[in-house]
Design a protein around this motif. Sequence first.
Motif, PDB file in Angstrom:
ATOM      1  N   ARG A  72     -45.179  -1.738  37.428  1.00 57.08           N
ATOM      2  CA  ARG A  72     -45.279  -0.578  36.977  1.00 57.08           C
ATOM      3  C   ARG A  72     -44.040   0.183  36.073  1.00 57.08           C
ATOM      4  N   PRO A  73     -44.152  -0.179  34.731  1.00 56.16           N
ATOM      5  CA  PRO A  73     -43.160  -0.029  33.920  1.00 56.16           C
ATOM      6  C   PRO A  73     -43.290   1.549  33.545  1.00 56.16           C
ATOM      7  N   GLU A  74     -41.742   2.693  34.147  1.00 59.05           N
ATOM      8  CA  GLU A  74     -41.547   3.937  33.745  1.00 59.05           C
ATOM      9  C   GLU A  74     -42.034   4.372  32.371  1.00 59.05           C
ATOM     10  N   VAL A  75     -41.672   3.511  31.354  1.00 57.24           N
ATOM     11  CA  VAL A  75     -42.101   4.223  29.760  1.00 57.24           C
ATOM     12  C   VAL A  75     -42.428   3.092  29.540  1.00 57.24           C
ATOM     13  N   ILE A  76     -43.983   3.640  28.474  1.00 53.24           N
ATOM     14  CA  ILE A  76     -44.440   2.257  27.914  1.00 53.24           C
ATOM     15  C   ILE A  76     -44.503   3.332  26.066  1.00 53.24           C
ATOM     16  N   TYR A  77     -44.166   1.769  25.037  1.00 54.92           N
ATOM     17  CA  TYR A  77     -44.234   2.635  23.637  1.00 54.92           C
ATOM     18  C   TYR A  77     -45.417   1.957  23.390  1.00 54.92           C
ATOM     19  N   HIS A  78     -46.236   2.703  23.029  1.00 54.43           N
ATOM     20  CA  HIS A  78     -47.655   1.837  22.651  1.00 54.43           C
ATOM     21  C   HIS A  78     -47.322   1.903  20.830  1.00 54.43           C
ATOM     22  N   LEU A  79     -46.795   1.137  20.333  1.00 53.30           N
ATOM     23  CA  LEU A  79     -47.011   0.595  19.188  1.00 53.30           C
ATOM     24  C   LEU A  79     -47.735  -0.435  18.307  1.00 53.30           C
ATOM     25  N   ALA A  80     -48.175  -1.271  19.048  1.00 47.09           N
ATOM     26  CA  ALA A  80     -49.714  -1.628  18.714  1.00 47.09           C
ATOM     27  C   ALA A  80     -50.373  -0.929  17.337  1.00 47.09           C
ATOM     28  N   ALA A  81     -50.982  -1.757  15.837  1.00 44.98           N
ATOM     29  CA  ALA A  81     -51.882  -0.759  15.307  1.00 44.98           C
ATOM     30  C   ALA A  81     -52.431  -1.735  14.746  1.00 44.98           C
ATOM     31  N   VAL A  82     -53.546  -1.501  13.919  1.00 45.10           N
ATOM     32  CA  VAL A  82     -53.926  -2.038  12.720  1.00 45.10           C
ATOM     33  C   VAL A  82     -53.570  -1.402  11.480  1.00 45.10           C
ATOM     34  N   VAL A  83     -52.763  -1.612  10.879  1.00 49.16           N
ATOM     35  CA  VAL A  83     -52.150  -0.754  10.139  1.00 49.16           C
ATOM     36  C   VAL A  83     -53.616   0.494   8.676  1.00 49.16           C
ATOM     37  N   SER A  84     -53.375   1.518   7.657  1.00 52.47           N
ATOM     38  CA  SER A  84     -53.836   2.030   7.324  1.00 52.47           C
ATOM     39  C   SER A  84     -54.969   1.647   6.508  1.00 52.47           C
ATOM     40  N   ALA A  85     -54.534   0.532   5.369  1.00 47.93           N
ATOM     41  CA  ALA A  85     -55.685  -0.008   4.353  1.00 47.93           C
ATOM     42  C   ALA A  85     -55.752  -1.205   4.961  1.00 47.93           C
ATOM     43  N   ALA A  86     -55.685  -1.640   6.055  1.00 47.81           N
ATOM     44  CA  ALA A  86     -56.164  -3.539   6.660  1.00 47.81           C
ATOM     45  C   ALA A  86     -57.407  -2.165   7.737  1.00 47.81           C
ATOM     46  N   ALA A  87     -57.374  -1.407   8.430  1.00 45.65           N
ATOM     47  CA  ALA A  87     -58.187  -0.272   9.514  1.00 45.65           C
ATOM     48  C   ALA A  87     -59.170  -0.692   7.870  1.00 45.65           C
ATOM     49  N   GLU A  88     -58.802   0.762   7.114  1.00 50.43           N
ATOM     50  CA  GLU A  88     -60.075   1.204   5.994  1.00 50.43           C
ATOM     51  C   GLU A  88     -60.769  -0.057   5.998  1.00 50.43           C
TER      52      GLU A  88
END
Length: 322
Positions: A72-88
């Motif tokens: 039960r975290p009270e704040v979640i920062y969702h920063l995980a991502a594959v960046v733009s050129a890599a996702a393309e």
Amino acid sequence: MHVLITGAAGFLGQRLTAALLDRGELNGRALTRLTLVDQIAPVPPAHDDITLDCRAMDITRAGALDSLLGERPEVIYHLAAVVSAAAEADLDLGMAVNFDATRALLEGCRAAGLAETRLVMASSVAVYGGELPTVLDDMTALTPQSSYGAQKAMCELLINDYSRRGLVDGCVLRLPTIVVRPGRPNAAASSFASSILREPLNGEAAVCPVPTDLELFVMSPGRVIEALLHAATLPSDSLAPYRSVMLPGLTVSVAAMLEVLREVGGEEALARVSHEPDPRIEAIVTSWPARFETQRAERLGFVGDRDFHEIVRTFVAEREAS
């Protein structure tokens, strides 16, 4: 207070972790536990008063976050991502990390009954593209022209709907291009925007792959971290009914960026930048809009940079202090 950060080993995750540890509180409450998740276990500095739980985790694996959400975290920062050129370049990878993992996170929050948990997700100007008005605002229709932008746009809509249903308390921040990032270039299409400043100021060569009349919407790393912290403090009713906020960046051309480089670093710094067009990079970044009306963000208390000189001077000061 218990805070969970995905993508905690990345550039923003590390800076956000340091800011939280330095403050020791969030929204007027003492920070007691910080859970940091990434593909490799983050290694933050030790802290006497805050419990640090650092985990190496593949968040695309089914149920990967469920045990943490059960705490039960009270704040979640969702920063995980594959960046733009890599996702393309890799549609499957981008979908798995940027969209499927976000949906799984939302479903995990739903199953754990985290209706009051503030979920802050980092989105991007890449949710826009194509034929657009000269100046955009938060309610301009999302028309992404890249897989990365489409994945972020889908996540925005999901977070808005889960928040509307009372399943989570979401806040999406659309980040301008972050300049100047320290470190080395990454796979983001916008990576050059930092490289053409950072490398010449460090005495190294850099390549500008886009026309100098290209305009970008930019924000400094420090202001982005301030925005992430502030997003956790906003009352839910101030965000409803639409949970996405475009942060107050600056509109600046590549030519103007290079002129500031010359003013700060001299002619020799400017001479270290060569111009080599890259159609792949240009196609992505020219689809991003550069002019926004951000009065809503300002009313909510988000603060932008004063000017581009301030951004570059801050980078130089931080580099010299490190």
